[in-house]
Scaffold this active site. Structure first.
Site, PDB file in Angstrom:
ATOM      1  NE  ARG A   4     -23.820-111.786  22.812  1.00  0.00           N
ATOM      2  CZ  ARG A   4     -24.949-111.216  23.177  1.00  0.00           C
ATOM      3  NH1 ARG A   4     -25.247-110.162  22.615  1.00  0.00           N
ATOM      4  NH2 ARG A   4     -26.132-111.917  23.762  1.00  0.00           N
ATOM      5  NE  ARG A  22     -35.299-112.711  28.707  1.00  0.00           N
ATOM      6  CZ  ARG A  22     -34.090-112.390  28.260  1.00  0.00           C
ATOM      7  NH1 ARG A  22     -33.554-111.117  28.818  1.00  0.00           N
ATOM      8  NH2 ARG A  22     -33.111-113.052  27.381  1.00  0.00           N
ATOM      9  NE  ARG A  48     -34.251-113.945  23.677  1.00  0.00           N
ATOM     10  CZ  ARG A  48     -33.085-113.160  24.064  1.00  0.00           C
ATOM     11  NH1 ARG A  48     -33.130-111.739  24.313  1.00  0.00           N
ATOM     12  NH2 ARG A  48     -32.138-113.638  23.804  1.00  0.00           N
ATOM     13  NE  ARG A  86     -28.878-116.551  25.525  1.00  0.00           N
ATOM     14  CZ  ARG A  86     -29.972-116.073  26.195  1.00  0.00           C
ATOM     15  NH1 ARG A  86     -30.821-117.126  26.480  1.00  0.00           N
ATOM     16  NH2 ARG A  86     -30.200-114.993  26.369  1.00  0.00           N
ATOM     17  CE  LYS A 134     -26.323-107.475  27.787  1.00  0.00           C
ATOM     18  NZ  LYS A 134     -26.685-108.806  28.350  1.00  0.00           N
TER      19      LYS A 134
HETATM   20  P1  AMP Z   1     -29.340-111.220  23.090  1.00  0.00           P
HETATM   21  O1  AMP Z   1     -30.773-110.646  22.795  1.00  0.00           O
HETATM   22  O2  AMP Z   1     -28.344-109.840  23.333  1.00  0.00           O
HETATM   23  O3  AMP Z   1     -29.056-112.042  24.374  1.00  0.00           O
HETATM   24  O4  AMP Z   1     -28.860-111.869  21.673  1.00  0.00           O
HETATM   25  C1  AMP Z   1     -29.289-112.912  21.543  1.00  0.00           C
HETATM   26  C2  AMP Z   1     -28.450-113.814  20.351  1.00  0.00           C
HETATM   27  O5  AMP Z   1     -28.064-112.763  19.454  1.00  0.00           O
HETATM   28  C3  AMP Z   1     -27.100-114.102  20.722  1.00  0.00           C
HETATM   29  O6  AMP Z   1     -27.086-115.365  21.876  1.00  0.00           O
HETATM   30  C4  AMP Z   1     -26.167-114.295  19.738  1.00  0.00           C
HETATM   31  O7  AMP Z   1     -26.678-115.503  19.146  1.00  0.00           O
HETATM   32  C5  AMP Z   1     -26.828-113.028  18.719  1.00  0.00           C
HETATM   33  N1  AMP Z   1     -26.062-111.728  18.970  1.00  0.00           N
HETATM   34  C6  AMP Z   1     -26.485-110.661  19.480  1.00  0.00           C
HETATM   35  N2  AMP Z   1     -25.415-109.692  19.392  1.00  0.00           N
HETATM   36  C7  AMP Z   1     -24.407-110.229  19.012  1.00  0.00           C
HETATM   37  C8  AMP Z   1     -22.845-109.865  18.999  1.00  0.00           C
HETATM   38  N3  AMP Z   1     -22.555-108.804  19.193  1.00  0.00           N
HETATM   39  N4  AMP Z   1     -22.243-110.700  18.296  1.00  0.00           N
HETATM   40  C9  AMP Z   1     -22.447-112.022  18.043  1.00  0.00           C
HETATM   41  N5  AMP Z   1     -23.790-112.504  18.386  1.00  0.00           N
HETATM   42  C10 AMP Z   1     -24.521-111.633  18.732  1.00  0.00           C
END
Ligand code: AMP
Length: 220
Positions: A89, A128, A161, A172, A13
């Protein structure tokens, strides 16, 4: 255009979002990036969400929806256009987004759904590496930086990360299937869902999405 980008972690993404942002000249908003920035600054929001993010769980809906609302009003994004990445999400977040946009007669144009197989996701995420400064994405096998540990774009430091380890990736993915998959159905019912296979390389995925977006625009 007003777009959301859906798909499991590791579907690609972030890379796709950068291509779409440059092409469509819209702002890319990643709730994950915003939360990581807050954690880095050790702000009250960052401190409150760090343990949740580090274990791969979801931050409460009201907190992330507020982040998006603030972003929208700061930069007048509802009128300028945006690409949301990592939001919504949950179904509640998707409904709340509609409640913000629809009364302004600025509904979402499309929900882009980038799917990928579990095997590819685990391979991508465990290898990554991300630039701490500009967020550019690398991979230890197939996207190496020119200088080890340094970003080609801005010379920033590359890091892994903390949530990109196999254990947390599995959490996740489980969280994704349970909470996020129902959103796919939500947008399919609204006839806004455009799906592309994310196992292919990012340029191909981008071309496919642009073709589908243009088709949708023509039919309206
Ligand atoms: P990402 O970089 O999109 O993989 O997000 C990393 C982490 O941020 C996720 O595993 C969640 O813990 C938190 N997070 C990001 N966006 C959301 C969302 N829309 N709702 C809830 N938690 C989020």
């Amino acid at each position: 255009m007003r777009l959301v980008l859906l798909g499991p972690p590791g579907a690609g993404k972030g890379t796709l979002a950068n291509l779409l942002r440059d092409h469509l000249k819209i702002q890319h908003i990643s709730t994950g990036d915003i939360l990581r920035e807050e954690m880095k600054k050790e702000s009250p929001l960052g401190k409150k969400t760090k343990t949740i993010v580090d274990r791969g769980a979801l931050v409460p809906d009201d907190i992330v929806t507020k982040i998006i609302e603030n972003k929208f009003s700061e930069d007048n994004l509802i009128h300028q256009g945006f690409l949301l990445d990592g939001f919504p999400r949950t179904k509640l977040q998707a409904e709340d987004l509609d409640k913000i946009l629809n009364p302004l007669h600025k509904p979402l144009d499309c929900a882009l759904y980038l799917d990928a197989s579990r095997k590819i996701i685990i391979q991508r995420l465990t290898g990554r590496r991300v630039c701490r400064h500009c967020g550019a994405v690398y991979h230890i096998h197939n996207r190496l930086p020119k200088i080890e540990g340094k970003c080609d774009v801005c010379n920033g430091h590359l890091y892994q990360r903390p949530d990109d380890n196999e254990e947390t990736i599995k959490t996740r993915l489980d969280v994704y299937i349970k909470s996020t998959a129902p959103i796919i159905e939500y947008y399919a019912q609204q006839k806004k869902l455009l799906k592309v296979d994310g196992d292919r390389d990012s340029e191909k995925v981008f071309e496919q999405f642009m073709k589908r977006i243009n088709e949708t625009q023509r039919s309206h």
